[in-house]
Design an enzyme around this catalytic site. Sequence first.
Site, PDB file in Angstrom:
ATOM      1  N   GLN A   1       0.830  -1.204   0.000  1.00 47.03           N
ATOM      2  CA  GLN A   1       0.000   0.000   0.000  1.00 47.03           C
ATOM      3  C   GLN A   1       0.861   1.249   0.000  1.00 47.03           C
ATOM      4  OE1 GLN A   1      -2.339   1.818   3.354  1.00 47.03           O
ATOM      5  NE2 GLN A   1      -4.066   1.088   2.129  1.00 47.03           N
TER       6      GLN A   1
ATOM      7  N   CYS B   1      -6.727   6.914   4.886  1.00 44.72           N
ATOM      8  CA  CYS B   1      -6.078   7.281   6.149  1.00 44.72           C
ATOM      9  C   CYS B   1      -6.592   8.642   6.617  1.00 44.72           C
ATOM     10  CB  CYS B   1      -4.564   7.327   5.985  1.00 44.72           C
ATOM     11  SG  CYS B   1      -3.703   7.790   7.513  1.00 44.72           S
TER      12      CYS B   1
ATOM     13  N   LYS C   1      -8.085   1.640  -1.347  1.00 41.57           N
ATOM     14  CA  LYS C   1      -8.759   1.563  -0.048  1.00 41.57           C
ATOM     15  C   LYS C   1      -9.314   2.936   0.279  1.00 41.57           C
ATOM     16  CE  LYS C   1      -8.161  -0.140   4.716  1.00 41.57           C
ATOM     17  NZ  LYS C   1      -8.638   1.003   5.511  1.00 41.57           N
TER      18      LYS C   1
ATOM     19  N   ASP D   1     -14.370  -3.085  12.405  1.00 43.69           N
ATOM     20  CA  ASP D   1     -15.017  -3.841  13.497  1.00 43.69           C
ATOM     21  C   ASP D   1     -14.975  -5.355  13.318  1.00 43.69           C
ATOM     22  OD1 ASP D   1     -15.542  -1.420  14.626  1.00 43.69           O
ATOM     23  OD2 ASP D   1     -17.684  -1.404  14.153  1.00 43.69           O
TER      24      ASP D   1
ATOM     25  N   ALA E   1      -7.715  -5.258  11.331  1.00 42.25           N
ATOM     26  CA  ALA E   1      -6.509  -4.554  11.775  1.00 42.25           C
ATOM     27  C   ALA E   1      -6.280  -4.838  13.251  1.00 42.25           C
ATOM     28  CB  ALA E   1      -6.658  -3.050  11.506  1.00 42.25           C
ATOM     29  N   ARG E   2      -6.884  -4.052  14.114  1.00 38.46           N
ATOM     30  CA  ARG E   2      -6.667  -4.238  15.547  1.00 38.46           C
ATOM     31  C   ARG E   2      -7.078  -5.636  15.997  1.00 38.46           C
ATOM     32  NH1 ARG E   2      -5.680  -1.609  20.336  1.00 38.46           N
ATOM     33  NH2 ARG E   2      -6.709  -2.508  22.143  1.00 38.46           N
TER      34      ARG E   2
END
Length: 355
Positions: A76, A101, A142, A202, A224-225
């Site tokens: 990316q 972002c 994205k 989420d 991600a998280r």
Amino acid sequence: MKNHCDINDLFTNETLVKVAAPMVRYSKLQFRTLVRKYGCDLCFSPMIIADSFIKSLKARESDFSTSNEDTPLSVQFAANNNEDFVTAAKYCDGVDLNCGCPQRWAMKEGYGADLLKKPQIIKDSVLQLRNSIPKPFAVSVKIRINPDIRLTVELCKSLEAAGITFITVHSRTPSQRCEPINLNALQDIKQSIKIPLIANGDIRSLDDALLMQELTGCNGVMAARGLLQNPALFSGYDKTPVACVEAWVKLAIESEMPFQCFHHHLVFMLEKILPKPERRIFNVLSSTPDVLDSLVNYFSIEVPVRNNLSRFRTDIIYKDETISESSYFLDKISKTTPQLPFEDYLSDSCYLFGE
């Protein structure tokens, strides 16, 4: 030479494509290697500033490494013009343009979500790259959504016409952080395009991923998280298994990973499996020996002998010495990627990872 993979095949062969998100400082080779062991189909590199990558040897060696097993891989880039995006596209199975972002430094530089205000630049970048590099090389974008979802649908249809392979949509606006994602927006986008849609936001468990597909019809999900907290998420584990922690230790030691990155990943991984009193101690450890002793004592994991790590060695194959170093990289990075204290990483994960 690395064998390239056709990312298009993933959407044909997999019912649901499971994707590791681009995460600044985190989604590097060792972490990508780990999540691939646990059901991740496609990995993204951390977001890389395209003009720094082109002009600086240090930027390439610091931001990007890969191996023969590190596939399929999409790199990316943050780019604010066509030329940088096209020039930076190599050494991978696909490239992705970051238009999502929301961090202030990125938008100030004209990167990330700032590009959503300039849809023609996004389209022109895709067209120029697609004309320069033939298929099956994957080109993706994205994005975050516009408060007026009709504008987002128009953008997605425009990029489909320009030739992107797939699109990833984080279903929050650039100004939103931890608010619930907009499922209706994902449904509208999916119904308006024929190319694969990867839904982002989420995803904390495999059940979340399957439900996201059921509700939106998406072809893939990006975490991600959720993956930082549990790299085995896509294999159905509800928390990080001890075997995963052990695998991470081996990968980190054999690659001589800097302590800060090694420790930060473990802080995330152990969040749900280490009792709070032990976490308070573990999170402030300041050396690799202390971390390893703690893990051995609590989990009884095996730590590889530190002077005999050849069987765990990662074969990094990317190294470019064609451009000499200059002060450009240091100047650019100092302006665009301010160093954040670790507490900010943990307390403001919505802001850092976009989830």
